[in-house]
Design a protein around this motif. Structure first.
Motif: not given
Length: 130
Positions: A19-37
């Motif tokens: 896997l590379r940062i620019d690998s084709p087909g990458l999709e967001v699988v998890v997000e963490a933008f809540d400081l309390a979580e």
């Protein structure tokens, strides 16, 4: 884990393209933008994240433009690549687990604060299974 299971796992990992940062087909699988979580909660609520696969961990940082090069110099020795302007993204390929996510979150938040910026959150990208 027995020797046969370890051998099968290593064999399966060799068949997975690196896997590379620019690998084709990458999709967001998890997000963490809540400081309390907690990072462990973010990972647990994601049905698409695969713990047995590497991921691109992407931290979102709001840095003053004159501090981006300093951040790049500080993060590069550990394999982080900075991209973008505002927000700046710090990206690195790694296996994800709650401990490492929490450690990197603390590191990125501290770095952003020292440079007069702010840590916004993180997300992770993986290539979905075929």
């Amino acid at each position: 884990m027995g020797w046969l299971a370890r051998w099968r796992q290593r064999r399966a990992e060799r068949r997975v393209p690196a896997l590379r940062i620019d690998s084709p087909g990458l999709e967001v699988v998890v997000e963490a933008f809540d400081l309390a979580e907690a990072d462990s909660a973010a990972l647990a609520r994601s049905p698409r994240w695969r713990s047995d696969r590497p991921a691109v961990l992407r931290h979102h940082l709001d840095l003053p433009p004159d501090q981006v090069e300093q951040a790049r110099r500080l993060l590069a020795p550990d394999g982080w690549e900075l991209r973008g302007e505002r927000p700046v993204h710090a990206l690195r390929v790694q296996r994800l687990d709650a401990l490492h996510c929490a450690q990197e979150r603390a590191r990125m938040a501290g770095l952003a604060q020292r440079l007069g910026g702010d840590w916004i959150g993180w997300d992770a990208l993986q290539v979905p299974p075929a």
